[in-house]
Write a protein that holds these residues in place. Structure first.
Motif, short mmCIF file in Angstrom:
data_model
loop_
_atom_site.label_atom_id
_atom_site.label_comp_id
_atom_site.label_asym_id
_atom_site.label_seq_id
_atom_site.Cartn_x
_atom_site.Cartn_y
_atom_site.Cartn_z
N GLY A 1 38.61 -55.64 -1.90
CA GLY A 1 38.97 -55.89 -0.51
C GLY A 1 38.36 -54.84 0.40
O GLY A 1 37.61 -53.95 -0.05
N GLY A 2 38.69 -54.93 1.67
CA GLY A 2 38.12 -54.04 2.67
C GLY A 2 38.63 -52.60 2.55
O GLY A 2 37.89 -51.66 2.82
N SER A 3 39.87 -52.43 2.15
CA SER A 3 40.42 -51.07 2.07
C SER A 3 39.66 -50.24 1.05
O SER A 3 39.28 -49.09 1.32
CB SER A 3 41.90 -51.11 1.70
OG SER A 3 42.63 -51.85 2.64
N ILE A 4 39.45 -50.81 -0.12
CA ILE A 4 38.73 -50.09 -1.17
C ILE A 4 37.27 -49.90 -0.75
O ILE A 4 36.67 -48.85 -1.01
CB ILE A 4 38.84 -50.84 -2.52
CG1 ILE A 4 40.28 -50.82 -3.02
CG2 ILE A 4 37.90 -50.24 -3.56
CD1 ILE A 4 40.83 -49.44 -3.35
N VAL B 1 30.44 -48.69 9.76
CA VAL B 1 31.00 -49.81 10.51
C VAL B 1 31.96 -50.61 9.63
O VAL B 1 31.58 -51.10 8.56
CB VAL B 1 29.89 -50.74 11.06
CG1 VAL B 1 30.51 -52.00 11.67
CG2 VAL B 1 29.05 -50.01 12.09
N ASP B 2 33.20 -50.69 10.08
CA ASP B 2 34.19 -51.52 9.40
C ASP B 2 34.08 -52.93 9.97
O ASP B 2 34.57 -53.21 11.07
CB ASP B 2 35.59 -50.93 9.62
CG ASP B 2 36.66 -51.76 8.92
OD1 ASP B 2 36.34 -52.84 8.38
OD2 ASP B 2 37.83 -51.31 8.91
N ALA B 3 33.41 -53.79 9.21
CA ALA B 3 33.21 -55.18 9.65
C ALA B 3 34.03 -56.14 8.80
O ALA B 3 33.66 -57.29 8.59
CB ALA B 3 31.73 -55.54 9.61
N LEU C 1 32.61 -55.29 4.44
CA LEU C 1 32.81 -56.72 4.73
C LEU C 1 33.98 -57.23 3.89
O LEU C 1 34.30 -56.66 2.85
CB LEU C 1 31.56 -57.52 4.36
CG LEU C 1 30.30 -57.25 5.18
CD1 LEU C 1 29.11 -57.90 4.52
CD2 LEU C 1 30.47 -57.75 6.60
N ASP C 2 34.58 -58.32 4.33
CA ASP C 2 35.66 -58.95 3.57
C ASP C 2 35.36 -60.44 3.40
O ASP C 2 35.77 -61.25 4.24
CB ASP C 2 37.00 -58.77 4.28
CG ASP C 2 37.92 -57.80 3.56
OD1 ASP C 2 37.64 -57.47 2.39
OD2 ASP C 2 38.93 -57.39 4.16
N PRO C 3 34.66 -60.81 2.33
CA PRO C 3 34.45 -62.24 2.10
C PRO C 3 35.76 -63.02 2.03
O PRO C 3 35.77 -64.22 2.28
CB PRO C 3 33.69 -62.29 0.77
CG PRO C 3 32.99 -60.98 0.68
CD PRO C 3 33.92 -59.99 1.34
N HIS C 4 36.88 -62.36 1.70
CA HIS C 4 38.15 -63.10 1.71
C HIS C 4 38.69 -63.31 3.12
O HIS C 4 39.75 -63.88 3.30
CB HIS C 4 39.19 -62.52 0.74
CG HIS C 4 39.67 -61.13 1.04
ND1 HIS C 4 40.15 -60.30 0.05
CD2 HIS C 4 39.79 -60.42 2.18
CE1 HIS C 4 40.53 -59.15 0.58
NE2 HIS C 4 40.33 -59.20 1.86
N LYS C 5 37.95 -62.84 4.11
CA LYS C 5 38.28 -63.20 5.49
C LYS C 5 37.19 -64.15 6.00
O LYS C 5 37.37 -65.35 6.01
CB LYS C 5 38.40 -61.95 6.36
CG LYS C 5 39.63 -61.12 6.01
CD LYS C 5 39.71 -59.84 6.81
CE LYS C 5 40.92 -59.00 6.42
NZ LYS C 5 40.77 -57.61 6.88
N GLY C 6 36.05 -63.59 6.38
CA GLY C 6 35.03 -64.38 7.07
C GLY C 6 34.25 -65.37 6.22
O GLY C 6 33.49 -66.17 6.76
C1 PLP Z 1 41.59 -56.56 6.82
C2 PLP Z 1 40.91 -55.34 7.33
C3 PLP Z 1 40.81 -54.21 6.53
C4 PLP Z 1 41.50 -54.09 5.20
O1 PLP Z 1 40.92 -54.94 4.27
P1 PLP Z 1 41.74 -55.48 3.00
O2 PLP Z 1 40.80 -56.48 2.45
O3 PLP Z 1 43.02 -56.07 3.52
O4 PLP Z 1 41.97 -54.33 2.11
C5 PLP Z 1 40.10 -53.14 7.02
N1 PLP Z 1 39.54 -53.18 8.24
C6 PLP Z 1 39.62 -54.26 9.04
C7 PLP Z 1 38.97 -54.25 10.38
C8 PLP Z 1 40.32 -55.37 8.61
O5 PLP Z 1 40.42 -56.44 9.42
#
Ligand code: PLP
Length: 480
Positions: A154-157, A270-272, A299-304
């Motif tokens: 995920g994005g946090s890691i 950049v936190d995208a 990036l978070d493929p589980h989002k976008g």
């Molecule tokens: C969701 C999010 C995170 C955290 O990502 P996880 O996948 O929930 O660990 C970090 N930064 C932004 C901007 C996010 O939207």
């Protein structure tokens, strides 16, 4: 001894079901999944259950097994039903996740073959598959060939991976930490703070850069802070921007921040996680211009990309830095050293054995092509703008700035009484109804309701329903 070995073999036979048993098992699970998807339009986005799932404790593990039908019944009642239904198109809270079906099938392939995707020697094809996905993400972000990355949970890691990489690449030693400065805006996701702590940087100087009226990082103030710090002999070590903040979806001015980072020799991250994949649209490319200039991206493929939870990614422009930050040696892995055509994911993250994350991302992209993903992202951007335009026409409502991406903040301004309390009750009323699920945030003391449009199942009818529900619920509250 042989007799006993055979006996235990026989008694453990359930672990290797026969073909017939496998068919029964997979049919039951897939029927359940089918039914779940078919009924989604009539399922609540949030289900308030008094027991809050505690019924699962009535079914503790035991020596003897149970039938799949029994398992599915328990799963449905105590696990699936209570709380949020992230698969619902009515999920507009926080940042919605995905759950496209082909991804689940990819997970089946990954789990049944159980390819060991941590080490190239063990699963060269699996590792190449993941590299191919990383390469594709690097390309759409505008990164050069030198970029390397890793599929994370995920994005946090991924933020942690990037921050550790920044620490190592900038050669920051323990004794330098107190003198090092990290800059980010008040709207930065809290996982950044967590990552700094875990990375041993809790004692670094943190400057919270003020945001402008659109909740984007104020770059003039950023530069003034950096200049101040340099004059005071601090070291501007790391600047973190958001390509879409979680609060309001604001896209920080990445191009300008990149120039400042370069001028003062800072690492630019950049936190995208929320907004990155919008680069697949023209609108997103404009909003995120300059993202290709940063040193690392999350990036978070589980989002976008609408994958199920458990799919993040980190990309590092100069890939060598990612590897150097996660270097290791292990005598028992010595056989793997001769087979090093490609980097191993284990060299690029804290993980060794890990979920083979490739197929859940590859299968949907390969089966459907990129076009429908691009189309869905365009739809989400327009739905957010449509909501922003329409909510202001409803009596008593006001909205925040026009959305940079697909998050809108808004609130009801009651004729009298405390507006924050009113909006809190308004959110509660909507959640209790359950057809749509939305959440709130507080910015500068003002309670805002927000919608985040990112579920692939959110369409015009959900936004229209949300508008009507808000108006109705607010009208009702206004009378009580
Ligand atoms: C969701 C999010 C995170 C955290 O990502 P996880 O996948 O929930 O660990 C970090 N930064 C932004 C901007 C996010 O939207």
């Amino acid at each position: 001894m042989k007799e006993e070995i055979k006996k235990w073999h026989q008694e453990s036979a359930a672990l290797e079901p026969t073909q017939e048993e496998r068919t029964t098992l997979s049919k039951a699970v897939l029927d359940f999944a089918d039914d779940f998807v078919e009924k989604l339009p009539d399922t609540l986005a949030y289900h308030v259950e008094d027991r809050k799932g505690s019924g699962i404790y009535e079914h503790p593990l035991s020596e003897d097994g149970h039938s799949i039908n029994e398992a599915l019944k328990i799963f449905q009642e105590h696990v699936n039903e209570p709380g949020l239904n992230p698969a619902s198109g009515g999920h507009l809270a926080y940042i919605p996740g995905g759950g496209i079906y082909a991804s689940a099938m990819g997970d089946v392939l990954a789990a049944v073959t159980n390819k060991f995707a941590g080490v190239f020697y063990a699963s060269p094809g699996a590792v190449r598959l993941e590299h191919m996905l990383v390469r594709w993400m690097a390309e759409i972000m505008g990164y050069p060939e030198s970029a390397v990355g890793n599929l994370t949970s995920g994005g946090s890691i991924a933020n942690l991976n990037a921050i550790v990489t920044a620490r190592e690449a900038m050669n920051l030693k323990a004794r330098d930490v107190e003198n090092a400065v990290v800059y980010y805006s008040a709207h930065t996701h809290h996982s950044v703070q967590k990552a700094l702590n875990i990375a041993g940087l809790a004692e670094a100087q943190v400057r919270i850069v003020p945001a402008d009226d659109n909740f984007r990082m104020d770059t003039a103030k950023l530069e003034a802070m950096v200049v101040n710090d340099v004059a005071a002999s601090f070291r501007p070590f790391l600047i973190i921007a958001s390509a879409g903040t979680t609060d309001t979806g604001a896209a920080d001015p990445l191009e300008k921040i990149a120039a400042i980072a370069q001028k003062y020799h800072s690492w630019f991250h950049v936190d995208a996680a929320f907004g990155g994949f919008f680069v697949l649209t023209e609108h997103g490319q404009k909003a995120l211009r300059g993202i290709e200039c940063c040193n690392s991206i999350v990036l978070d493929p589980h989002k976008g990309l609408f994958l199920p939870y458990g799919s993040g990614a980190v990309l590092v422009r100069d890939g060598k830095k990612l590897r150097d930050a996660h270097r290791f040696q292990a005598a028992y892995l010595q056989d793997t050293a001769d087979s090093q055509d490609e980097l191993s994911p284990a060299e690029l993250s804290a993980e060794l054995s890990r979920h083979f994350r490739g197929p859940r991302m590859w299968l949907p992209l390969f089966l459907h092509g990129i076009a429908p993903f691009r189309a869905a992202l365009r739809e989400k951007l327009l739905l957010a703008r449509y909501f922003h335009q329409e909510i202001r026409k409803r009596k008593g409502f006001e909205a925040g700035p026009e959305p940079d991406l697909s998050i809108v903040i808004f609130r009801y301004v009651p004729e009298s009484g405390n507006a924050n309390d009113f909006n809190k009750r308004l959110v509660r009323g909507i959640v209790r109804d359950g057809r749509v699920f939305l959440s709130s945030t507080t910015i500068n003391g003002i309670f805002w309701i927000r919608i985040a449009v990112l579920s692939f199942r959110t369409h015009l009818e959900h936004i229209d329903l949300t508008l009507d529900l808000l108006e109705e619920t607010a009208g009702h509250l206004q009378k009580t």
